[in-house]
Design a protein around this motif. Structure first.
Motif, mmCIF file in Angstrom:
data_model
loop_
_atom_site.group_PDB
_atom_site.id
_atom_site.type_symbol
_atom_site.label_atom_id
_atom_site.label_comp_id
_atom_site.label_asym_id
_atom_site.label_seq_id
_atom_site.Cartn_x
_atom_site.Cartn_y
_atom_site.Cartn_z
ATOM 1 N N ALA A 85 4.847 2.160 -3.899
ATOM 2 C CA ALA A 85 4.715 2.821 -2.603
ATOM 3 C C ALA A 85 5.835 3.838 -2.386
ATOM 4 O O ALA A 85 5.645 4.846 -1.695
ATOM 5 C CB ALA A 85 4.713 1.789 -1.483
ATOM 6 N N GLU A 86 6.998 3.598 -3.001
ATOM 7 C CA GLU A 86 8.124 4.516 -2.836
ATOM 8 C C GLU A 86 7.840 5.878 -3.461
ATOM 9 O O GLU A 86 8.474 6.871 -3.105
ATOM 10 C CB GLU A 86 9.377 3.897 -3.467
ATOM 11 C CG GLU A 86 9.790 2.575 -2.833
ATOM 12 C CD GLU A 86 10.858 1.850 -3.642
ATOM 13 O OE1 GLU A 86 11.428 2.485 -4.574
ATOM 14 O OE2 GLU A 86 11.117 0.666 -3.363
ATOM 15 N N ALA A 87 6.871 5.919 -4.389
ATOM 16 C CA ALA A 87 6.529 7.179 -5.046
ATOM 17 C C ALA A 87 5.203 7.758 -4.567
ATOM 18 O O ALA A 87 4.763 8.801 -5.044
ATOM 19 C CB ALA A 87 6.477 6.967 -6.565
ATOM 20 N N PHE A 88 4.554 7.057 -3.648
ATOM 21 C CA PHE A 88 3.243 7.509 -3.176
ATOM 22 C C PHE A 88 3.437 8.514 -2.037
ATOM 23 O O PHE A 88 3.684 8.144 -0.886
ATOM 24 C CB PHE A 88 2.414 6.312 -2.706
ATOM 25 C CG PHE A 88 0.959 6.638 -2.445
ATOM 26 C CD1 PHE A 88 0.197 7.318 -3.381
ATOM 27 C CD2 PHE A 88 0.351 6.254 -1.258
ATOM 28 C CE1 PHE A 88 -1.147 7.606 -3.154
ATOM 29 C CE2 PHE A 88 -0.988 6.532 -1.014
ATOM 30 C CZ PHE A 88 -1.741 7.214 -1.968
ATOM 31 N N ALA A 121 -2.458 -1.094 2.757
ATOM 32 C CA ALA A 121 -3.230 -0.461 3.819
ATOM 33 C C ALA A 121 -2.915 1.029 3.895
ATOM 34 O O ALA A 121 -1.753 1.434 3.853
ATOM 35 C CB ALA A 121 -2.941 -1.125 5.156
ATOM 36 N N LEU A 122 -3.971 1.827 4.054
ATOM 37 C CA LEU A 122 -3.817 3.279 4.165
ATOM 38 C C LEU A 122 -3.692 3.717 5.623
ATOM 39 O O LEU A 122 -4.124 4.805 5.988
ATOM 40 C CB LEU A 122 -5.002 3.989 3.512
ATOM 41 C CG LEU A 122 -5.018 4.058 1.986
ATOM 42 C CD1 LEU A 122 -6.284 4.751 1.505
ATOM 43 C CD2 LEU A 122 -3.795 4.790 1.458
ATOM 44 N N TYR A 123 -3.152 2.849 6.444
ATOM 45 C CA TYR A 123 -2.950 3.201 7.848
ATOM 46 C C TYR A 123 -1.735 2.432 8.354
ATOM 47 O O TYR A 123 -1.186 1.567 7.653
ATOM 48 C CB TYR A 123 -4.204 2.871 8.666
ATOM 49 C CG TYR A 123 -4.439 1.396 8.873
ATOM 50 C CD1 TYR A 123 -4.049 0.767 10.046
ATOM 51 C CD2 TYR A 123 -5.040 0.611 7.875
ATOM 52 C CE1 TYR A 123 -4.249 -0.593 10.238
ATOM 53 C CE2 TYR A 123 -5.241 -0.740 8.061
ATOM 54 C CZ TYR A 123 -4.849 -1.336 9.240
ATOM 55 O OH TYR A 123 -5.039 -2.683 9.419
ATOM 56 N N ASP A 124 -1.316 2.717 9.565
ATOM 57 C CA ASP A 124 -0.116 2.102 10.130
ATOM 58 C C ASP A 124 -0.474 0.742 10.728
ATOM 59 O O ASP A 124 -0.879 0.650 11.888
ATOM 60 C CB ASP A 124 0.470 3.016 11.203
ATOM 61 C CG ASP A 124 1.832 2.546 11.675
ATOM 62 O OD1 ASP A 124 2.384 1.606 11.061
ATOM 63 O OD2 ASP A 124 2.337 3.109 12.658
ATOM 64 N N ILE A 132 0.948 2.495 4.080
ATOM 65 C CA ILE A 132 1.376 3.845 3.723
ATOM 66 C C ILE A 132 2.420 4.411 4.679
ATOM 67 O O ILE A 132 3.284 5.186 4.273
ATOM 68 C CB ILE A 132 0.153 4.791 3.637
ATOM 69 C CG1 ILE A 132 0.530 6.123 2.994
ATOM 70 C CG2 ILE A 132 -0.505 4.965 5.002
ATOM 71 C CD1 ILE A 132 -0.681 6.992 2.656
ATOM 72 N N VAL A 133 2.386 4.016 5.944
ATOM 73 C CA VAL A 133 3.329 4.559 6.918
ATOM 74 C C VAL A 133 4.706 3.913 6.765
ATOM 75 O O VAL A 133 5.740 4.593 6.780
ATOM 76 C CB VAL A 133 2.801 4.377 8.353
ATOM 77 C CG1 VAL A 133 3.836 4.840 9.377
ATOM 78 C CG2 VAL A 133 1.493 5.166 8.531
ATOM 79 N N LYS A 134 4.751 2.608 6.591
ATOM 80 C CA LYS A 134 6.025 1.885 6.568
ATOM 81 C C LYS A 134 6.670 1.831 5.190
ATOM 82 O O LYS A 134 7.882 1.640 5.082
ATOM 83 C CB LYS A 134 5.817 0.465 7.098
ATOM 84 C CG LYS A 134 5.454 0.419 8.578
ATOM 85 C CD LYS A 134 5.339 -0.997 9.073
ATOM 86 C CE LYS A 134 5.151 -1.044 10.594
ATOM 87 N NZ LYS A 134 3.858 -0.490 11.012
ATOM 88 N N ARG A 135 5.893 2.001 4.134
ATOM 89 C CA ARG A 135 6.457 1.819 2.787
ATOM 90 C C ARG A 135 6.538 3.112 1.958
ATOM 91 O O ARG A 135 7.225 3.121 0.946
ATOM 92 C CB ARG A 135 5.631 0.800 2.006
ATOM 93 C CG ARG A 135 5.684 -0.625 2.536
ATOM 94 C CD ARG A 135 7.036 -1.295 2.307
ATOM 95 N NE ARG A 135 6.992 -2.711 2.635
ATOM 96 C CZ ARG A 135 6.809 -3.695 1.774
ATOM 97 N NH1 ARG A 135 6.635 -3.425 0.482
ATOM 98 N NH2 ARG A 135 6.769 -4.947 2.173
#
Length: 596
Positions: A85-88, A121-124, A132-135
């Motif tokens: 996730a850090e690279a997404f 999850a692709l949402y917050d 995606i929002v937090k990670r």
């Protein structure tokens, strides 16, 4: 044998239909489904952390057709997968561009993977921070942007949500390399439902993550047209119904697909993944397909299907009163790749001319003609001609109504085509020497009154081979069964009982002689036996000659049979003796008319 990377959808397609819950009130069901029945065509989008890997982990291509299964197939530890996730950072994601691409392709709804089996999850999400929002450095909520873009363009937004499996959560199903005591990805429901520890922990996952996230999706993004669940064969009836009830309580008009549990649940049915042939058991259903092999983006998957094959497949589904959901797997940067964009543009081009024959139509009242497929709407038949008749004579089989007019849908002038009735059941249309469109040319037939049609296959005397596919036949017996219906799996298989057989009903309008050809697969060292084809009181004998594997198909020409004249007949294939582990995998029987 079924490949294990296909485990989920095969189990979905073959799940037993036990005592079903009561179906909703017909009026409510019709109201919910009205837009969906009109739409016919939608876009599936598989996108997530797996897109970043593209099917490759630590320099090695991970086995399996589906790129989105890489966490399971590659046994990637949760802690390592989390760091992806850090690279997404999909900086080229443009919700407006995605929605415009769908709209230009003629699609009316979008189903996006809000959370797939990997748990990301692709949402917050407030329920779980693996999102995606937090990670990720991207930090935006693409579902909010898609919701706004869909509202602007008049496209229905739908969320895919993997409710039954979550490889990130320690109490869910599938991930036994991090959590050895978990329910395994291939464990049947019966193996754990009475295990108090597994059942209790699984319920904890449902209450901690799955139900809260479904509620978030239904309360934070405006109107949601469908919650598209997956792998419902891995939850109980009671759990599946709780998901249906959750959706209904928050958005009563939101549709739910059958994969929330099994047949009898949800508003409409689903086929298996990439299932080209299907036996329909529900009025409203949907077929889902990829443009190549994988759903999620996969760097090494260049097995792109042709536009023609996708259009033929799509029209076949419409002719069976189904909807068609075509998948795109965006890149990790957030774009559609060029092959996908090309396919979407070409399908959109065809639909811009021929969309009338798709949107708001119902299935074919005249069955499956040898030359193509048919859809219907408001006193009109749309004949989708896949194989143009070289003679210029297109027979519309089984249409008893008086014909008012016929023309080519792509003809701006809609010049009438000459037509005449051949008999009480069939109409002949004189068509041009060649098709207007190399993919599919649509011939329109306007008729008088309520439809009066005979769906039984009519034997054609010229231009076309009369094909009797295994999935169009009726099985008699205890062990013979239809295969998955996927590519090259459109066979009847497990032919182990000599009492089992398959038969087709057809009609003929003229006497003549037909050459009989049988197409089958037979594994060397396993298959074997003799069989007979019965037709019009005549029998032709055949011997199974094993060669290659069960799905390496060859043909055997058995001889000819005489069609005595007009009438309805039965074509039957029966074993005489089975000398191997099974007789054969029968794909089709062909009757080629050779006249008197």
């Amino acid at each position: 044998m079924i490949k294990r990377d296909m485990y989920m959808d095969n189990a979905e397609a073959e799940a037993a239909d036990r005592a079903n819950p009561p179906l909703p009130n017909d009026e409510l069901q019709d109201r919910r489904l009205a837009w969906w029945r009109e739409a016919r065509f939608g876009m599936f989008i598989h996108w997530g952390l797996y897109s970043l890997l593209g099917g490759v982990w630590k320099g090695q291509t991970v086995p399996g057709a589906y790129g989105e299964h890489i966490m399971l197939r590659g046994q990637i530890p949760v802690k390592e997968y989390e760091r992806l996730a850090e690279a997404f950072n999909p900086v080229r994601f443009d919700a407006d561009a995605w929605v415009r691409a769908a709209k230009d392709a003629g699609m009316k709804y979008i189903v996006i993977t809000a959370k797939h089996h990997d748990g990301f999850a692709l949402y917050d999400s407030a329920a779980d921070d693996f999102n995606i929002v937090k990670r990720s450095p991207f930090g935006r909520d693409p579902m909010k942007e898609l919701a706004e873009a869909c509202r602007k363009e008049g496209i229905k937004l739908c969320f895919y949500y993997s409710h039954s499996m979550d490889w990130h959560h320690p109490d869910s199903q599938g991930n036994t390399h991090d959590y050895p005591n978990n329910i395994g990805a291939w464990d049947p429901l019966e193996s754990w439902v009475n295990d108090e520890d597994k059942f209790t922990r699984y319920e904890r996952y449902l209450e901690e993550k799955a139900f809260p996230q479904v509620r978030e999706l239904l309360t934070g993004y405006g109107d949601v047209a469908i919650v598209w669940f997956d792998c419902g064969h891995k939850v109980t009836d009671e759990q599946g119904q709780r998901f249906v009830d959750t959706v209904r309580s928050l958005q009563p008009d939101c549709l739910v697909n059958r994969r929330v549990r099994r047949d009898g649940f949800g508003d409409y049915g689903n086929s298996g993944d990439n299932q080209l042939h299907i036996r329909i058991n529900r009025k409203d259903w949907e077929s889902i397909h990829t443009m190549n092999d994988s759903w999620g983006y996969k760097k090494t998957d260049h097995n792109w299907k042709s536009v023609t094959s996708l259009l033929h497949n799509m029209i076949d589904v419409f002719s069976l009163n189904g909807n068609y959901l075509l998948n795109v797997g965006p890149t990790p940067e957030g774009e559609f790749d060029e092959p996908s964009k090309h396919i979407l543009r070409e399908i959109g081009r065809w639909l811009k001319t021929n969309g009338e024959s798709v949107y708001g139509t119902t299935g074919s009242p005249i069955g499956k003609p040898q030359w193509g497929r048919c859809t219907a709407k408001d006193g009109t038949l749309y004949l989708h001609v896949f194989e143009w008749p070289a003679s210029g004579r297109l027979i519309v089989p089984g249409l008893r109504n008086d014909v008012l007019n016929t023309y080519l849908l792509a003809d701006p002038q809609r010049c009438p085509l000459a037509h005449r009735r051949l008999n009480g059941e069939d109409v002949l249309i004189e068509v041009p020497a060649g098709p207007l469109d190399p993919n599919i040319t649509v011939v329109v037939v306007e008729y008088e009154g309520e439809i009066d049609a005979n769906p039984v296959k009519r034997l054609l005397e010229q231009d076309h081979i009369n094909r009797f596919g295994a999935f169009d036949g009726d099985i008699q017996g205890s062990d013979l069964r239809y295969d998955t219906g996927k590519k090259d799996r459109d066979v009847v298989t497990n032919w182990v009982d000599p009492a089992d057989y398959i038969q087709w009903t057809f009609r003929a309008e003229t006497p003549g002689t037909c050459r009989v050809t049988v197409v089958y697969g037979a594994a060397e060292g396993e298959a074997g036996g003799t069989y007979r084809v019965e037709l019009c009181g005549q029998r032709l004998q055949g011997t199974v000659l094993p060669k290659g594997g069960w799905y390496d198909f060859g043909s055997a020409e058995l001889g000819t049979v005489r069609i005595p004249g007009p009438g309805t007949y039965m074509l039957t294939v029966k074993p005489d003796a089975i000398t191997g582990t099974a007789l054969m995998n029968l794909k089709e029987v062909r009757l080629t008319f050779s006249g008197e």
